[in-house]
Write an enzyme that holds these catalytic residues in place. Structure first.
Site, PDB file in Angstrom:
ATOM      1  CE  LYS A   1      39.591  33.227  39.081  1.00  0.00           C
ATOM      2  NZ  LYS A   1      38.663  32.209  38.557  1.00  0.00           N
TER       3      LYS A   1
HETATM    4  N1  GLU Z   1      36.837  29.773  40.673  1.00  0.00           N
HETATM    5  C1  GLU Z   1      35.750  29.125  40.008  1.00  0.00           C
HETATM    6  C2  GLU Z   1      35.755  29.482  38.532  1.00  0.00           C
HETATM    7  O1  GLU Z   1      36.760  29.854  37.968  1.00  0.00           O
HETATM    8  C3  GLU Z   1      34.410  29.378  40.696  1.00  0.00           C
HETATM    9  C4  GLU Z   1      33.987  30.807  40.750  1.00  0.00           C
HETATM   10  C5  GLU Z   1      32.745  31.033  41.605  1.00  0.00           C
HETATM   11  O2  GLU Z   1      32.126  30.072  42.040  1.00  0.00           O
HETATM   12  O3  GLU Z   1      32.436  32.210  41.813  1.00  0.00           O
HETATM   13  O4  GLU Z   1      34.772  29.338  37.864  1.00  0.00           O
END
Ligand code: GLU
Length: 415
Positions: free
Chosen positions: A105
């Site tokens: 993240k």
């Molecule tokens: N930000 C989204 C989540 O928290 C998508 C993450 C992604 O598609 O890599 O799941």
């Protein structure tokens, strides 16, 4: 324990599930510890000629099952422990739906409301350049999250590609359709929320036509989730944005709300609904509550007044660990974030696969594979919850941690 620290909240759930799995302390420590944490300074020339330095992070929690995967958020209050927790949640989320990724993240400490498009582009490109060494289709694949979107992903993809001296679309997902994006990706998180809600309702013997839903949020997750649930016949009583909530006890005309929002940029003033302050919205009388905004919304402060029988977590970490225990005691079913909102990363996986093949699927194929993945994951988590006699959250952690552990045992320790 600090109730509002998301990393501690994640750690508590991790320990509970690890106890059920009988994991030894060493393995727990490996899985608890983020593999890599990068903090970068992002100097930007602002429109008024001044220079500002923003702070950015990328945390790679775990790559045992594949490249790290997870969004990048731009927010005025993002901090390292939050990004750490979100990265770990991505590891468990990818494992719950059994897609071959680890978790990561990113976050940039900024207020997007106050930034011009050019300033946002500069921040994005400089941030990408600073974390370039740890990115790549086989290393770490970002995606949109709070306050980032298709345009942000296009800038990241372009910045990465310019450095590589070749176009590399698979380095990020959630891109625009004509730049290696996938059909159905934009709606995927909301669609996954709808599917999770529907499957949970089957288990509880609830029927859509008789179900009153409150959705916190109205963006990519809450707004699209509400639209799809409305289409399935659910009554959506309330939606919200950062300024406040709107409410209609007979159900909102969700497509009309969405058009209003697109035009006016806020829900306030929508005809045919009354205004409700944000802190009261979660307490409205309803059957299903879908927190689809941000972390720490259902807490020790308000949990006693939550009326829903079913909570479907569209956001990451909307329920604190203390509130969780209370809901479990009261028999409220909670479909945890790592299952309920996994539709987004699932279609991100499909996008990554399509980019690598250079062959793009129809929306029907994407949606039917998403449906299959989500229903499968739901069934597996539900079966685990029966097997161990635990909540859906603990069951989802048991399933996902166990998958990561089995890969860890196969790969062994590299020394
Ligand atoms: N930000 C989204 C989540 O928290 C998508 C993450 C992604 O598609 O890599 O799941």
């Amino acid at each position: 324990m600090d109730e509002f620290n998301p990393f501690l909240a994640m750690a508590e759930r991790f320990e509970t599930a690890s106890d059920h799995l009988g994991l030894d302390p060493g393995v727990r420590e490996v899985l608890r510890t983020p593999d890599r944490e990068l903090t970068v300074a992002i100097p930007v020339l602002m429109d008024d000629g001044s220079i500002r330095v923003f702070k950015g992070y990328r945390v790679q929690h775990n790559f045992l099952r594949g490249p790290c995967k997870g969004g990048i958020r731009f927010a005025p209050d993002v901090h390292l422990d939050e990004v750490r927790a979100l990265a770990a949640w991505m590891t468990w989320k990818c494992s719950v739906v059994n897609i071959p990724f680890g978790g990561g993240k990113g976050g940039v400490f900024c207020n997007p409301q106050e930034l011009s498009p050019r300033e946002l582009e500069s921040i994005t490109r400089r941030y990408t350049t600073s974390i370039l060494d740890i990115l790549g289709p086989d290393r770490d694949v970002p995606a949109p999250d709070m306050n980032t979107n298709e345009q942000t992903m296009a800038w990241i993809m372009d910045t990465y590609s310019m450095h590589q001296r070749r176009t590399s679309t698979a380095v990020v997902t959630g891109k625009p359709l004509n730049l290696g994006g996938s059909r159905g990706r934009k709606e995927a998180t909301g669609r996954g929320v709808m599917i999770s809600c529907r499957e949970a309702m089957k288990v509880l013997g609830m029927r859509p036509e008789e179900t009153r839903v409150v959705v916190q949020g109205s963006g990519n997750v809450g707004g699209i989730g509400a639209l799809l649930l409305h289409r399935e016949g659910y009554k959506i009583l309330s939606l919200s944005d950062m300024f406040g909530a709107i409410y209609n006890e007979d159900g909102l005309d969700v497509p009309a709300v969405m058009s209003w929002l697109q035009e006016k940029r806020r829900l306030e003033g929508f005809p045919g609904a009354t205004a409700v302050p944000n802190n009261e919205q979660l307490l409205l009388d309803c059957d299903v509550l879908i927190p689809a905004a941000t972390e720490n919304q259902i807490t020790s402060q308000n949990v006693a007044d939550i009326k829903a029988r079913l909570i479907v977590e569209g956001a990451n970490g909307p329920t604190t660990a203390i509130a969780d225990r209370e809901l479990e005691k009261r028999g409220v079913m909670v479909i945890p974030d790592i299952l309920a909102n996994a539709g987004g990363v699932t279609v991100s996986y499909f996008e990554w696969v399509q980019d690598r093949m250079g062959y793009f699927w129809t929306e029907e194929i994407v949606n039917s594979r998403l449906e299959q993945t989500m229903v499968n994951a739901f069934d597996e988590v539900y079966a685990k919850s029966k097997e161990h006699n635990v909540s859906m959250r603990t069951a989802a952690y048991i399933l996902s941690i166990d998958r990561v552990v089995s890969v860890y045992r196969l790969r062994g320790i590299f020394a």
